[in-house]
Write a protein that holds these residues in place. Structure first.
Motif, short mmCIF file in Angstrom:
data_model
loop_
_atom_site.label_atom_id
_atom_site.label_comp_id
_atom_site.label_asym_id
_atom_site.label_seq_id
_atom_site.Cartn_x
_atom_site.Cartn_y
_atom_site.Cartn_z
N LEU A 69 60.48 49.43 40.41
CA LEU A 69 61.11 49.14 41.69
C LEU A 69 60.37 47.99 42.34
CD1 LEU A 69 61.45 52.77 43.07
CD2 LEU A 69 63.30 51.32 42.28
N VAL A 70 61.11 46.97 42.73
CA VAL A 70 60.49 45.82 43.36
C VAL A 70 61.28 45.44 44.59
CG1 VAL A 70 59.53 44.92 41.20
CG2 VAL A 70 61.80 44.19 41.94
N GLN A 71 60.61 44.74 45.53
CA GLN A 71 61.29 44.24 46.70
C GLN A 71 62.08 42.98 46.34
OE1 GLN A 71 58.54 43.89 49.95
NE2 GLN A 71 57.59 45.88 49.52
N ARG A 72 62.85 42.49 47.31
CA ARG A 72 63.71 41.34 47.03
C ARG A 72 62.91 40.11 46.59
NH1 ARG A 72 68.74 42.35 49.46
NH2 ARG A 72 69.27 44.44 48.75
N ASP A 73 61.65 40.02 47.05
CA ASP A 73 60.84 38.86 46.66
C ASP A 73 60.09 39.08 45.36
OD1 ASP A 73 59.02 40.71 47.43
OD2 ASP A 73 58.08 39.49 49.01
N GLY A 74 60.36 40.20 44.66
CA GLY A 74 59.74 40.46 43.38
C GLY A 74 58.45 41.25 43.47
N ARG A 75 57.91 41.51 44.67
CA ARG A 75 56.68 42.26 44.80
C ARG A 75 56.97 43.76 44.68
NH1 ARG A 75 54.79 42.50 49.38
NH2 ARG A 75 56.50 41.57 50.58
N PRO A 76 55.98 44.57 44.28
CA PRO A 76 56.19 46.01 44.21
C PRO A 76 56.53 46.56 45.58
CG PRO A 76 54.17 45.38 43.05
CD PRO A 76 54.64 44.17 43.80
N VAL A 77 57.16 47.74 45.59
CA VAL A 77 57.58 48.33 46.86
C VAL A 77 56.39 48.86 47.64
CG1 VAL A 77 59.84 48.97 45.99
CG2 VAL A 77 57.94 50.56 45.73
N ASN B 196 51.50 25.23 40.97
CA ASN B 196 52.76 25.51 41.66
C ASN B 196 53.88 25.82 40.66
OD1 ASN B 196 51.70 25.20 44.25
ND2 ASN B 196 52.01 22.96 44.19
N GLU B 197 53.87 25.10 39.54
CA GLU B 197 54.87 25.36 38.51
C GLU B 197 54.66 26.74 37.88
OE1 GLU B 197 55.00 22.24 35.66
OE2 GLU B 197 55.38 20.66 37.14
N GLN B 198 53.38 27.14 37.72
CA GLN B 198 53.10 28.49 37.20
C GLN B 198 53.65 29.56 38.15
OE1 GLN B 198 48.98 29.12 36.32
NE2 GLN B 198 48.77 27.24 35.10
N ILE B 199 53.42 29.35 39.44
CA ILE B 199 53.89 30.32 40.43
C ILE B 199 55.41 30.40 40.40
CG2 ILE B 199 54.06 30.77 42.92
CD1 ILE B 199 51.23 29.60 43.18
N ALA B 200 56.06 29.26 40.28
CA ALA B 200 57.52 29.25 40.20
C ALA B 200 58.00 29.90 38.90
CB ALA B 200 58.03 27.81 40.30
N LEU B 201 57.25 29.70 37.80
CA LEU B 201 57.63 30.28 36.51
C LEU B 201 57.71 31.80 36.58
CD1 LEU B 201 58.12 29.99 33.41
CD2 LEU B 201 55.62 30.09 33.13
N PHE B 202 56.77 32.40 37.27
CA PHE B 202 56.73 33.86 37.38
C PHE B 202 57.49 34.38 38.60
CE2 PHE B 202 52.86 33.04 34.81
CZ PHE B 202 53.21 33.78 33.69
N PRO C 228 54.11 40.50 40.72
CA PRO C 228 55.50 40.92 40.48
C PRO C 228 55.67 41.43 39.06
CG PRO C 228 55.32 38.53 40.44
CD PRO C 228 53.98 39.05 40.90
N SER C 229 56.79 42.09 38.80
CA SER C 229 57.03 42.66 37.48
C SER C 229 57.11 41.59 36.40
CB SER C 229 58.32 43.48 37.50
OG SER C 229 59.42 42.66 37.87
N SER C 230 57.40 40.33 36.79
CA SER C 230 57.48 39.26 35.80
C SER C 230 56.12 38.92 35.21
CB SER C 230 58.09 38.01 36.45
OG SER C 230 57.32 37.61 37.58
N VAL C 231 55.04 39.31 35.90
CA VAL C 231 53.68 39.06 35.38
C VAL C 231 53.26 40.30 34.61
CG1 VAL C 231 51.29 38.56 35.96
CG2 VAL C 231 53.13 37.54 37.31
N SER C 232 53.40 40.25 33.31
CA SER C 232 53.03 41.37 32.44
C SER C 232 52.17 40.86 31.30
CB SER C 232 54.28 42.05 31.89
OG SER C 232 55.00 41.15 31.06
N ALA C 233 51.61 41.78 30.54
CA ALA C 233 50.79 41.38 29.40
C ALA C 233 51.60 40.53 28.42
CB ALA C 233 50.23 42.63 28.72
N THR C 234 52.85 40.92 28.22
CA THR C 234 53.69 40.18 27.27
C THR C 234 53.99 38.77 27.78
OG1 THR C 234 54.71 42.23 26.54
CG2 THR C 234 55.89 40.20 26.05
#
Length: 553
Positions: free
Chosen positions: A452-460, A545-551, A527-533
């Motif tokens: 479950l994540v918020q609209r900005d991708g952060r955990p709830v 900045n590009e890294q932040i946008a990537l995730f 955010p959930s996009s940042v995982s080990a995989t």
């Protein structure tokens, strides 16, 4: 010549005929007295005390006259016990062995008038045990016949005695409804369907002044006259007598009595009881209780079952779609598998925020408020919010009637009845029974699990840092320091760590992650996009900045 004091013991199993001037006990006593008189030349004399047990079974030693006889034997006032037949003393081989042992300990002999033997010699003991074995066999056969008769009668729907459940009274071999008590039973079933909690039902009944009716049991003991306990309510809700059925040893038979509860209500209550029991089994006694067991559903109304998995002695809890749990071949995309900590944190956070304004909640439910009680209501709401935010199991399970996990929204049905009870306010008949609370969270899949994540991708909610991600950062930084010395290369590190060169290269690149991403990982807010995989496989750009946008941060 030594005087032998002989005590006569008589017994009759039933009370039939005991009121007569001459009954079976008298006949046994006369036969034993005549035998003692025939042994007068041996010094036998009749003990003056009479030991008669009328209407008592030989299957137990708890008989008044027998206990009095044993006390006289222990006191040394009896030398010989005389009975008409062996089974008058006992029908149980084990009990008789205890009596013989007590006789031997006090040097008391035992004589059966009609069977002509005593326990002073080994042959007498052998014969005695054989006769007693047959007596016990007869008793067991009789008990089997009685059990078979009860089973056959219940198969025909008959009431076979005992204390009838609340709402009924005995009427021969069936039951008759007691209307005023039946109304209480129907009320309890209806309130349980509304509240879904036996403790709340018991509290509501006590608040309404509804108590268990006073009744007299078949033994003469009076019960009732006080508030219903949770145990009484559980037993009442699970008693099949109320739907007109007779259950016996796993078999179900149609009873001759009239039902008090209809089949639809009964089935709904049993499903709710079973669901609540499943939650309790992994509930208060568990080290990490599942707060939402039996209360959480997906967007289609399918229940999510509380499960757990252990890895390296760590217990990970999830709420899993029932279809996934029961069908191991189903694809993970056919259902939900949500980490329990995340969904429970989201629910407790939503409840806590709602309880910060209890007056608005009560207004939504249509509950009028008295101005002189506002301060007390606010104080109790503050305490309740503290319990909820600390994930106190009882508080959350009372308040939460249902949790629905939607693709883009989390809905919690707040029980107004439980809220009113907690805030000590009256719940009028016209008020709502539940209030929907909504949180705009999204479902995003990470591997097999859904987060479950918020609209900005952060955990709830604030989560614990992921030790796996932190370990990747630690290894990458350590290997980078070794490479900077120039004394070692990637191939050597890969050989020492028993991994391939590509693995080492990918982890070394993590030293160049944007500080914002590293801080989020260390704080557990990534955010959930940042995982080990994703960290191992992503093609990391040089620009932060590009890294932040990537995730998606």
């Amino acid at each position: 010549m030594k005087k032998v004091r002989c005590a006569i013991y008589t017994r009759k199993s039933s009370e039939e005929g005991l009121e007569q001037d001459f009954n079976s006990l008298h006949a046994q006593r006369e036969a034993c007295a005549a035998y003692i008189l025939s042994q007068a030349s041996e010094g036998w004399t009749l003990h003056p005390s009479e030991y008669d047990d009328g209407g008592l079974s030989g299957g137990t030693l708890e008989r008044p006259a027998l206990q009095r006889l044993m006390r006289d034997i222990e006191a040394g006032r009896v030398d010989t016990v005389v009975v008409y037949k062996v089974d008058r003393l006992s029908r149980s081989l084990l009990d008789f062995a205890k009596l013989v042992e007590a006789f031997d300990r006090t040097n008391v002999s035992f004589v059966s008038v009609t069977q002509s033997f005593n326990t002073t010699n080994s042959m007498g003991r052998l014969t005695l045990n054989m006769l007693l074995s047959f007596a016990q066999f007869e008793r067991e056969v009789t008990a089997e016949r009685i059990r078979d008769k009860i089973a056959a009668s219940k198969a025909r729907g008959m009431w076979m005695g005992g204390n009838p459940p609340l709402g009924y009274k005995p009427d021969g071999r069936t039951l008759t409804i007691v209307e005023e008590h039946a109304e209480i039973v129907q009320h309890i079933f209806a309130r349980y369907l509304d509240l879904g909690n036996v403790r709340l039902v018991a509290g509501e009944l006590a608040g309404e002044g509804i108590i268990a009716p006073e009744r007299t049991a078949t033994t003469g003991r009076t019960t009732g006259g006080r508030p219903f306990t949770r145990g009484q309510i559980y037993k009442l809700l699970s008693n099949p007598i109320y739907i007109g059925e007779i259950h016996h040893k796993g078999q179900v038979y149609a009873g001759k009595h009239e039902a008090i509860i209809d089949r639809t209500t009964w089935d709904s209550v049993q499903q709710m009881l079973a669901a609540n029991l499943q939650g309790e089994r992994s509930g208060s006694r568990a080290q990490s209780p599942s707060l939402l067991a039996s209360r959480i559903f997906d967007q289609h109304g399918e229940p999510l079952v509380a499960v757990h998995a252990c890895k390296k002695k760590v217990r990970y809890r999830y709420y899993v779609s029932r279809s996934l749990q029961h069908d191991p071949n189903a694809s993970s995309r056919d259902g939900l598998r949500i980490p329990a900590l995340e969904i429970e944190a989201a629910v407790s956070q939503l409840l806590g925020e709602a309880l910060d304004d209890p007056l608005a909640l009560l207004a939504r439910a249509g509950i009028p408020l008295e101005s002189n009680r506002l301060r007390m209501i606010l104080k109790k709401a503050e305490q309740l919010a503290t319990f909820v935010r600390s994930k106190q199991r009882a508080a959350i399970r009372d308040l939460v009637a249902k949790v629905a996990v939607q693709p883009h929204e989390l809905t919690v049905e707040l029980s107004v009845t439980a809220l009113s009870a907690a805030l000590v306010v009256e719940h009028p008949a016209g008020a709502q029974t539940s209030i929907p609370l909504r949180s705009p969270v999204c479902l995003t899949r990470t591997g097999r699990a859904i987060r479950l994540v918020q609209r900005d991708g952060r955990p709830v909610s604030q989560a614990k840092p992921d030790p796996g991600l932190i370990e990747l950062l630690r290894k990458g930084r350590g290997w980078w320091k070794l490479l900077q010395t120039g004394a070692i290369d990637i191939a050597t590190i890969a050989r020492d760590e028993k991994v391939n060169d590509s693995w080492v290269s990918r982890l070394v690149r993590l030293n160049f992650l944007a500080p914002a991403i590293v801080e989020a990982i260390l704080a557990g807010t990534q955010p959930s996009s940042v995982s080990a995989t994703s960290l191992r496989t992503a093609n990391l750009p040089i620009d932060w900045n590009e890294q932040i946008a990537l995730f998606g941060m």
